[in-house]
Design a protein around this motif. Structure first.
Motif, PDB file in Angstrom:
ATOM      1  N   VAL A 286      -6.424   6.352   9.023  1.00  0.00           N
ATOM      2  CA  VAL A 286      -6.725   5.004   8.521  1.00  0.00           C
ATOM      3  C   VAL A 286      -5.649   4.566   7.524  1.00  0.00           C
ATOM      4  CG1 VAL A 286      -8.393   3.607   7.241  1.00  0.00           C
ATOM      5  CG2 VAL A 286      -9.195   5.293   8.889  1.00  0.00           C
ATOM      6  N   ILE A 287      -5.221   5.487   6.668  1.00  0.00           N
ATOM      7  CA  ILE A 287      -4.162   5.176   5.701  1.00  0.00           C
ATOM      8  C   ILE A 287      -2.866   4.871   6.453  1.00  0.00           C
ATOM      9  CG2 ILE A 287      -2.861   5.983   3.702  1.00  0.00           C
ATOM     10  CD1 ILE A 287      -5.953   5.554   3.254  1.00  0.00           C
TER      11      ILE A 287
ATOM     12  N   LYS B 120     -11.441  -0.315  -0.148  1.00  0.00           N
ATOM     13  CA  LYS B 120     -11.481   1.065  -0.636  1.00  0.00           C
ATOM     14  C   LYS B 120     -10.086   1.553  -0.988  1.00  0.00           C
ATOM     15  CE  LYS B 120     -15.607   2.611   1.849  1.00  0.00           C
ATOM     16  NZ  LYS B 120     -16.117   3.529   2.891  1.00  0.00           N
ATOM     17  N   ILE B 121      -9.129   1.281  -0.106  1.00  0.00           N
ATOM     18  CA  ILE B 121      -7.742   1.707  -0.344  1.00  0.00           C
ATOM     19  C   ILE B 121      -7.186   1.021  -1.583  1.00  0.00           C
ATOM     20  CG2 ILE B 121      -5.388   1.643   0.580  1.00  0.00           C
ATOM     21  CD1 ILE B 121      -6.727   1.824   3.412  1.00  0.00           C
ATOM     22  N   LEU B 122      -7.360  -0.286  -1.668  1.00  0.00           N
ATOM     23  CA  LEU B 122      -6.836  -1.038  -2.805  1.00  0.00           C
ATOM     24  C   LEU B 122      -7.481  -0.586  -4.103  1.00  0.00           C
ATOM     25  CD1 LEU B 122      -6.629  -4.639  -1.291  1.00  0.00           C
ATOM     26  CD2 LEU B 122      -4.823  -2.918  -1.468  1.00  0.00           C
ATOM     27  N   ASN B 123      -8.759  -0.271  -4.068  1.00  0.00           N
ATOM     28  CA  ASN B 123      -9.457   0.184  -5.266  1.00  0.00           C
ATOM     29  C   ASN B 123      -8.868   1.491  -5.786  1.00  0.00           C
ATOM     30  OD1 ASN B 123     -11.612   0.035  -7.254  1.00  0.00           O
ATOM     31  ND2 ASN B 123     -12.546   1.712  -6.129  1.00  0.00           N
ATOM     32  N   VAL B 124      -8.642   2.441  -4.893  1.00  0.00           N
ATOM     33  CA  VAL B 124      -8.073   3.726  -5.302  1.00  0.00           C
ATOM     34  C   VAL B 124      -6.683   3.531  -5.906  1.00  0.00           C
ATOM     35  CG1 VAL B 124      -7.198   5.950  -4.468  1.00  0.00           C
ATOM     36  CG2 VAL B 124      -9.417   5.100  -3.681  1.00  0.00           C
ATOM     37  N   LEU B 125      -5.914   2.611  -5.342  1.00  0.00           N
ATOM     38  CA  LEU B 125      -4.548   2.356  -5.834  1.00  0.00           C
ATOM     39  C   LEU B 125      -4.520   1.392  -7.015  1.00  0.00           C
ATOM     40  CD1 LEU B 125      -2.752   2.125  -2.383  1.00  0.00           C
ATOM     41  CD2 LEU B 125      -2.705   4.042  -4.008  1.00  0.00           C
ATOM     42  N   ASN B 126      -5.702   0.952  -7.451  1.00  0.00           N
ATOM     43  CA  ASN B 126      -5.832   0.022  -8.577  1.00  0.00           C
ATOM     44  C   ASN B 126      -5.096  -1.292  -8.325  1.00  0.00           C
ATOM     45  OD1 ASN B 126      -7.012  -0.582 -11.070  1.00  0.00           O
ATOM     46  ND2 ASN B 126      -5.174   0.007 -12.190  1.00  0.00           N
ATOM     47  N   ILE B 127      -5.197  -1.780  -7.092  1.00  0.00           N
ATOM     48  CA  ILE B 127      -4.616  -3.069  -6.715  1.00  0.00           C
ATOM     49  C   ILE B 127      -5.767  -4.069  -6.648  1.00  0.00           C
ATOM     50  CG2 ILE B 127      -3.412  -4.374  -4.917  1.00  0.00           C
ATOM     51  CD1 ILE B 127      -2.153  -1.676  -4.034  1.00  0.00           C
ATOM     52  N   LYS B 128      -5.630  -5.151  -7.375  1.00  0.00           N
ATOM     53  CA  LYS B 128      -6.674  -6.168  -7.432  1.00  0.00           C
ATOM     54  C   LYS B 128      -6.300  -7.367  -6.566  1.00  0.00           C
ATOM     55  CE  LYS B 128      -8.695  -3.702 -10.529  1.00  0.00           C
ATOM     56  NZ  LYS B 128      -9.331  -2.546  -9.982  1.00  0.00           N
TER      57      LYS B 128
ATOM     58  N   ILE C 273       0.837  -1.203   0.000  1.00  0.00           N
ATOM     59  CA  ILE C 273       0.000   0.000   0.000  1.00  0.00           C
ATOM     60  C   ILE C 273       0.869   1.248   0.000  1.00  0.00           C
ATOM     61  CG2 ILE C 273      -1.637   1.356   1.400  1.00  0.00           C
ATOM     62  CD1 ILE C 273      -2.863  -1.383   2.251  1.00  0.00           C
ATOM     63  N   ARG C 274       1.858   1.298   0.877  1.00  0.00           N
ATOM     64  CA  ARG C 274       2.749   2.460   0.974  1.00  0.00           C
ATOM     65  C   ARG C 274       3.490   2.683  -0.345  1.00  0.00           C
ATOM     66  NH1 ARG C 274       4.444   1.391   5.529  1.00  0.00           N
ATOM     67  NH2 ARG C 274       6.092  -0.049   4.980  1.00  0.00           N
ATOM     68  N   PHE C 275       4.008   1.602  -0.943  1.00  0.00           N
ATOM     69  CA  PHE C 275       4.746   1.676  -2.204  1.00  0.00           C
ATOM     70  C   PHE C 275       3.859   2.253  -3.316  1.00  0.00           C
ATOM     71  CE2 PHE C 275       5.796  -0.196  -6.315  1.00  0.00           C
ATOM     72  CZ  PHE C 275       7.147   0.120  -6.439  1.00  0.00           C
ATOM     73  N   HIS C 276       2.667   1.697  -3.464  1.00  0.00           N
ATOM     74  CA  HIS C 276       1.762   2.151  -4.521  1.00  0.00           C
ATOM     75  C   HIS C 276       1.308   3.598  -4.293  1.00  0.00           C
ATOM     76  CE1 HIS C 276       1.591  -2.055  -5.747  1.00  0.00           C
ATOM     77  NE2 HIS C 276       1.018  -1.646  -6.849  1.00  0.00           N
ATOM     78  N   ARG C 277       1.069   3.958  -3.044  1.00  0.00           N
ATOM     79  CA  ARG C 277       0.668   5.340  -2.752  1.00  0.00           C
ATOM     80  C   ARG C 277       1.762   6.316  -3.139  1.00  0.00           C
ATOM     81  NH1 ARG C 277       2.159   8.748   0.952  1.00  0.00           N
ATOM     82  NH2 ARG C 277       2.984   7.215   2.425  1.00  0.00           N
ATOM     83  N   LYS C 278       2.983   6.009  -2.745  1.00  0.00           N
ATOM     84  CA  LYS C 278       4.097   6.902  -3.048  1.00  0.00           C
ATOM     85  C   LYS C 278       4.364   6.984  -4.543  1.00  0.00           C
ATOM     86  CE  LYS C 278       6.529   6.747   1.345  1.00  0.00           C
ATOM     87  NZ  LYS C 278       7.809   6.478   2.014  1.00  0.00           N
ATOM     88  N   LYS C 279       4.333   5.852  -5.231  1.00  0.00           N
ATOM     89  CA  LYS C 279       4.557   5.841  -6.681  1.00  0.00           C
ATOM     90  C   LYS C 279       3.437   6.571  -7.419  1.00  0.00           C
ATOM     91  CE  LYS C 279       8.456   3.696  -6.849  1.00  0.00           C
ATOM     92  NZ  LYS C 279       9.668   4.383  -7.279  1.00  0.00           N
ATOM     93  N   SER C 280       2.260   6.649  -6.794  1.00  0.00           N
ATOM     94  CA  SER C 280       1.138   7.384  -7.381  1.00  0.00           C
ATOM     95  C   SER C 280       1.232   8.875  -7.089  1.00  0.00           C
ATOM     96  CB  SER C 280      -0.189   6.843  -6.831  1.00  0.00           C
ATOM     97  OG  SER C 280      -0.367   5.494  -7.203  1.00  0.00           O
ATOM     98  N   GLY C 281       2.203   9.260  -6.274  1.00  0.00           N
ATOM     99  CA  GLY C 281       2.403  10.667  -5.942  1.00  0.00           C
ATOM    100  C   GLY C 281       1.378  11.219  -4.977  1.00  0.00           C
ATOM    101  N   LEU C 282       0.788  10.345  -4.176  1.00  0.00           N
ATOM    102  CA  LEU C 282      -0.239  10.758  -3.227  1.00  0.00           C
ATOM    103  C   LEU C 282       0.300  10.806  -1.807  1.00  0.00           C
ATOM    104  CD1 LEU C 282      -3.150   8.472  -4.487  1.00  0.00           C
ATOM    105  CD2 LEU C 282      -2.941  10.939  -4.853  1.00  0.00           C
ATOM    106  N   SER C 283      -0.142  11.792  -1.056  1.00  0.00           N
ATOM    107  CA  SER C 283       0.143  11.803   0.378  1.00  0.00           C
ATOM    108  C   SER C 283      -0.890  10.884   1.046  1.00  0.00           C
ATOM    109  CB  SER C 283       0.006  13.224   0.945  1.00  0.00           C
ATOM    110  OG  SER C 283      -1.347  13.644   0.898  1.00  0.00           O
ATOM    111  N   GLN C 284      -0.668  10.590   2.305  1.00  0.00           N
ATOM    112  CA  GLN C 284      -1.646   9.787   3.044  1.00  0.00           C
ATOM    113  C   GLN C 284      -2.985  10.507   3.100  1.00  0.00           C
ATOM    114  OE1 GLN C 284       0.329   9.048   6.792  1.00  0.00           O
ATOM    115  NE2 GLN C 284       1.252   7.149   6.046  1.00  0.00           N
ATOM    116  N   ALA C 285      -2.945  11.808   3.284  1.00  0.00           N
ATOM    117  CA  ALA C 285      -4.179  12.594   3.352  1.00  0.00           C
ATOM    118  C   ALA C 285      -4.915  12.571   2.017  1.00  0.00           C
ATOM    119  CB  ALA C 285      -3.870  14.024   3.771  1.00  0.00           C
TER     120      ALA C 285
END
Length: 79
Positions: A34-35, A52-60, A10-22
């Motif tokens: 929660v993040i 919900k988190i996985l969906n936003v990060l497009n992780i199946k 989750i952390r890896f995909h969030r960072k690579k997506s350029g998103l902050s936790q917020a």
């Protein structure tokens, strides 16, 4: 897969997506805390929240098992 690997994924995909936790939390309709909890492997996160988190990060999620093909057949017959 264990909780630490899911948290790191989750952390890896969030960072690579350029998103902050917020930002990820806002898109997913969740709070920043929660993040943070998800990224630190907290076990009390609800399954719905994780989805919900996985969906936003497009992780199946893919389920594998020796009887999955039979389950799929059974499920498709019922529906």
């Amino acid at each position: 897969m264990d909780k630490d690997k899911i948290a790191a994924m989750i952390r890896f995909h969030r960072k690579k997506s350029g998103l902050s936790q917020a930002e990820l939390g806002k898109i997913a309709g969740l709070g920043k805390t929660v993040i943070f909890d998800a990224e630190h492997g907290k076990l009390s996160i609800r399954f719905e929240t994780l989805l919900k988190i996985l969906n936003v990060l497009n992780i199946k999620i893919e389920f594998k098992g020796p009887l999955m093909h039979r389950f799929e057949e059974h499920f498709n017959e019922k529906n």
